[in-house]
Design an enzyme around this catalytic site. Structure first.
Site, PDB file in Angstrom:
ATOM      1  N   ASP A 139      53.741  46.267  13.408  1.00 57.49           N
ATOM      2  CA  ASP A 139      52.946  45.800  14.480  1.00 57.49           C
ATOM      3  C   ASP A 139      53.123  46.615  15.883  1.00 57.49           C
ATOM      4  OD1 ASP A 139      51.945  44.155  16.847  1.00 57.49           O
ATOM      5  OD2 ASP A 139      51.855  42.416  15.453  1.00 57.49           O
ATOM      6  N   THR A 195      35.523  51.290  22.460  1.00 63.57           N
ATOM      7  CA  THR A 195      34.279  50.700  22.377  1.00 63.57           C
ATOM      8  C   THR A 195      33.398  50.806  23.397  1.00 63.57           C
ATOM      9  OG1 THR A 195      33.105  48.452  22.321  1.00 63.57           O
ATOM     10  CG2 THR A 195      35.319  48.320  22.943  1.00 63.57           C
ATOM     11  N   ASP A 196      31.947  50.934  23.232  1.00 62.62           N
ATOM     12  CA  ASP A 196      30.677  50.801  24.314  1.00 62.62           C
ATOM     13  C   ASP A 196      30.931  49.620  25.016  1.00 62.62           C
ATOM     14  OD1 ASP A 196      30.042  49.139  22.282  1.00 62.62           O
ATOM     15  OD2 ASP A 196      27.819  50.072  22.208  1.00 62.62           O
ATOM     16  N   GLU A 197      31.630  48.689  24.816  1.00 66.45           N
ATOM     17  CA  GLU A 197      31.678  47.317  25.145  1.00 66.45           C
ATOM     18  C   GLU A 197      32.412  47.465  26.561  1.00 66.45           C
ATOM     19  OE1 GLU A 197      32.361  43.797  22.818  1.00 66.45           O
ATOM     20  OE2 GLU A 197      31.652  44.950  20.962  1.00 66.45           O
ATOM     21  N   TYR A 208      38.037  40.770  25.064  1.00 60.36           N
ATOM     22  CA  TYR A 208      38.258  41.857  24.022  1.00 60.36           C
ATOM     23  C   TYR A 208      37.931  42.992  24.755  1.00 60.36           C
ATOM     24  CZ  TYR A 208      36.860  45.317  20.802  1.00 60.36           C
ATOM     25  OH  TYR A 208      36.477  46.768  20.055  1.00 60.36           O
ATOM     26  N   LYS A 256      40.184  46.374  26.009  1.00 55.43           N
ATOM     27  CA  LYS A 256      40.024  47.806  25.538  1.00 55.43           C
ATOM     28  C   LYS A 256      39.791  48.727  26.360  1.00 55.43           C
ATOM     29  CE  LYS A 256      39.651  49.232  21.886  1.00 55.43           C
ATOM     30  NZ  LYS A 256      40.583  49.785  20.797  1.00 55.43           N
ATOM     31  N   ASN A 278      19.473  41.352  17.177  1.00 55.97           N
ATOM     32  CA  ASN A 278      20.240  40.538  16.456  1.00 55.97           C
ATOM     33  C   ASN A 278      19.171  39.781  15.322  1.00 55.97           C
ATOM     34  OD1 ASN A 278      22.742  41.452  17.445  1.00 55.97           O
ATOM     35  ND2 ASN A 278      23.201  39.019  18.376  1.00 55.97           N
TER      36      ASN A 278
HETATM   37  P1  NAD Z   1      39.462  45.759  12.261  1.00 55.41           P
HETATM   38  O1  NAD Z   1      39.787  44.268  12.948  1.00 55.41           O
HETATM   39  O2  NAD Z   1      38.720  45.855  11.009  1.00 55.41           O
HETATM   40  O3  NAD Z   1      40.727  46.411  11.962  1.00 55.41           O
HETATM   41  C1  NAD Z   1      41.881  46.447  12.798  1.00 55.41           C
HETATM   42  C2  NAD Z   1      43.018  46.826  12.352  1.00 55.41           C
HETATM   43  O4  NAD Z   1      44.195  46.916  13.172  1.00 55.41           O
HETATM   44  C3  NAD Z   1      43.536  45.857  11.043  1.00 55.41           C
HETATM   45  O5  NAD Z   1      43.875  46.264   9.874  1.00 55.41           O
HETATM   46  C4  NAD Z   1      44.869  44.992  11.767  1.00 55.41           C
HETATM   47  O6  NAD Z   1      45.683  44.427  10.876  1.00 55.41           O
HETATM   48  C5  NAD Z   1      45.212  46.163  12.594  1.00 55.41           C
HETATM   49  N1  NAD Z   1      45.811  45.627  13.983  1.00 55.41           N
HETATM   50  C6  NAD Z   1      45.590  44.646  14.769  1.00 55.41           C
HETATM   51  N2  NAD Z   1      46.399  44.666  15.921  1.00 55.41           N
HETATM   52  C7  NAD Z   1      47.491  45.524  15.270  1.00 55.41           C
HETATM   53  C8  NAD Z   1      48.737  45.538  15.934  1.00 55.41           C
HETATM   54  N3  NAD Z   1      49.083  44.782  17.189  1.00 55.41           N
HETATM   55  N4  NAD Z   1      49.688  46.492  15.378  1.00 55.41           N
HETATM   56  C9  NAD Z   1      49.376  47.111  14.248  1.00 55.41           C
HETATM   57  N5  NAD Z   1      48.158  46.787  13.901  1.00 55.41           N
HETATM   58  C10 NAD Z   1      47.479  45.868  14.286  1.00 55.41           C
HETATM   59  O7  NAD Z   1      38.752  46.746  13.402  1.00 55.41           O
HETATM   60  P2  NAD Z   1      37.771  48.055  13.333  1.00 55.41           P
HETATM   61  O8  NAD Z   1      36.525  47.382  13.382  1.00 55.41           O
HETATM   62  O9  NAD Z   1      38.235  48.807  12.151  1.00 55.41           O
HETATM   63  O10 NAD Z   1      37.782  48.545  14.754  1.00 55.41           O
HETATM   64  C11 NAD Z   1      39.105  49.681  14.851  1.00 55.41           C
HETATM   65  C12 NAD Z   1      39.016  50.056  15.987  1.00 55.41           C
HETATM   66  O11 NAD Z   1      37.751  50.652  16.467  1.00 55.41           O
HETATM   67  C13 NAD Z   1      39.324  49.168  16.974  1.00 55.41           C
HETATM   68  O12 NAD Z   1      40.385  49.711  18.388  1.00 55.41           O
HETATM   69  C14 NAD Z   1      38.014  48.904  17.768  1.00 55.41           C
HETATM   70  O13 NAD Z   1      38.255  48.289  19.254  1.00 55.41           O
HETATM   71  C15 NAD Z   1      37.331  50.018  17.885  1.00 55.41           C
HETATM   72  N6  NAD Z   1      36.118  49.864  17.862  1.00 55.41           N
HETATM   73  C16 NAD Z   1      35.413  48.921  16.794  1.00 55.41           C
HETATM   74  C17 NAD Z   1      33.988  49.080  16.734  1.00 55.41           C
HETATM   75  C18 NAD Z   1      33.301  48.210  15.408  1.00 55.41           C
HETATM   76  O14 NAD Z   1      31.926  47.843  15.753  1.00 55.41           O
HETATM   77  N7  NAD Z   1      33.848  47.515  14.728  1.00 55.41           N
HETATM   78  C19 NAD Z   1      33.104  49.801  17.330  1.00 55.41           C
HETATM   79  C20 NAD Z   1      33.463  50.643  18.454  1.00 55.41           C
HETATM   80  C21 NAD Z   1      35.178  50.627  18.445  1.00 55.41           C
END
Ligand code: NAD
Length: 336
Positions: A59, A131-133, A157, A161, A256
């Site tokens: 973690d 993220t774009d958020e 969230y 970020k 959506n």
């Molecule tokens: P996800 O939730 O599918 O995966 C996140 C992973 O990180 C999981 O395997 C989880 O176990 C791990 N994790 C979470 N907290 C942790 C911690 N404290 N220590 C170690 N591991 C940890 O997310 P995702 O959709 O694959 O997103 C990955 C990244 O991309 C994130 O940073 C998210 O903000 C960013 N992002 C996601 C999207 C989207 O649409 N999914 C879009 C833009 C950016």
């Protein structure tokens, strides 16, 4: 060998990225992930036995563990994706998101601030995946977000970020850690944990259950197929553009309700039920402070990296739905 550390590599995007990185036999990938409920480690089954892959369950909020891993592995490149990523859960459990996403990023940056190893590596880089958020919400008529837009995050969230992006910026400016931050739009594709819209809708169809849509379904998102995101990250990581931020997006805005209707139509075709799945659509109370529209201007990444998504939305969506139907056992199991 290029030593690459990926945090959050058992997640939806990280696992796709790792499989792409391992196509190059000169890459060695260390994946660090806490294996939270939303992780999809099964997506990495096919590469578990690779000699150039290693996994550690850590973690990133535990400074001592992440610090000792970074210092013993001495990566040439870090992709930082580990984060709590679901807006609804950030509303029900904000503290958890702040700790994980802000303190977790800070621990990696602090470890690098003190470490010496990367200073001798000319091409060392940390790619901070965001993220774009962070930019907040747009009305229908406003221009898409560009990299100079002010951060105006609205959910715990997106604010976690945005905070982590700003801390990363300050570590680049102050301590000269080579960092590039990317702000990507909504991703979709195989292996996404069914808490996000597209797998939730498909799961509801498979279970013949109501398909929940927030408010009146008019909220708009810009969608990108996950492989296009991973390709863009690899391109950016091979550049010398440290200190920059890049928007990544698909250039396809869809509401959506449009998405849900499209999914129902494809499901009606490939997995027909007695009645159209559209009959399952059910409007539910809107999410608190629900951002109306996200749209990213991707001119910078287009110009500097010649980035162009390979998948148009219809092709990507159809491939995605077919994958979930074929892997319905996995999807149904994840719902337990
Ligand atoms: P996800 O939730 O599918 O995966 C996140 C992973 O990180 C999981 O395997 C989880 O176990 C791990 N994790 C979470 N907290 C942790 C911690 N404290 N220590 C170690 N591991 C940890 O997310 P995702 O959709 O694959 O997103 C990955 C990244 O991309 C994130 O940073 C998210 O903000 C960013 N992002 C996601 C999207 C989207 O649409 N999914 C879009 C833009 C950016």
């Amino acid at each position: 060998m290029k030593k690459i550390l990926v945090t959050g590599g058992c997640g939806f995007i990280g696992s796709c990225l790792i499989k792409k990185l391992l196509k190059n036999k000169f890459n060695f990938v260390l994946n660090i992930d806490a294996l939270k409920k939303q992780s999809v480690k099964e997506s990495l089954n096919e590469i578990q036995s690779f000699k150039n892959y290693n996994f550690k369950k850590i973690d990133i909020t535990n400074f001592n563990r992440i610090n000792s891993s970074i210092n013993s592995f001495k990566p040439d490149l870090i992709f930082h994706l580990a984060a709590e990523s679901h807006v609804d859960r950030s509303i029900s459990s904000p503290t958890h998101f702040i700790k994980s996403n802000i303190n977790g990023t800070l621990n990696i940056l602090e470890s690098l601030r003190v470490a010496k190893f990367w200073r001798n590596k000319k091409k060392f880089k940390l790619i901070n995946i965001s993220t774009d958020e962070v930019y907040g919400s747009l009305s229908k008529s406003e221009k898409s977000f560009n990299e100079n837009n002010q951060f105006k995050p609205n959910s715990p969230y997106s604010s976690s970020k945005a905070s982590s992006d700003l801390i990363a910026r300050s570590y680049n400016k102050t301590f000269k850690i080579p960092i590039i931050t990317t702000n990507c739009s909504n991703n979709y594709g195989p292996w996404q944990y069914p808490e996000k819209l597209i797998p939730v809708v498909i799961l509801s169809c498979l279970k013949n259950k109501n398909i929940p849509i927030y408010g009146n379904g008019s909220n708009i998102r810009d969608w990108l197929y996950v492989e296009d995101h991973a390709d863009a990250l690899i391109k950016i990581s091979n550049s010398n553009k440290v200190g920059n931020t890049y928007n990544i997006g698909g250039g396809k805005e869809v509401s959506n309700i449009e998405i849900v209707n499209k999914i129902c139509e494809i499901m009606d075709h490939i997995y027909p039920a007695k009645k159209s799945y559209k009959n399952l659509i059910s409007f539910v109370d809107d999410r608190l402070s629900h951002d109306f529209r996200y749209s990213v201007n991707i001119n910078k990444i287009k110009k500097e990296f010649d980035f162009k998504p390979k998948y148009n939305f219809n092709r990507g969506l159809s491939k995605t739905i077919n994958w979930y139907v074929k892997n319905s056992k996995w999807l149904l199991n994840k719902d337990k």
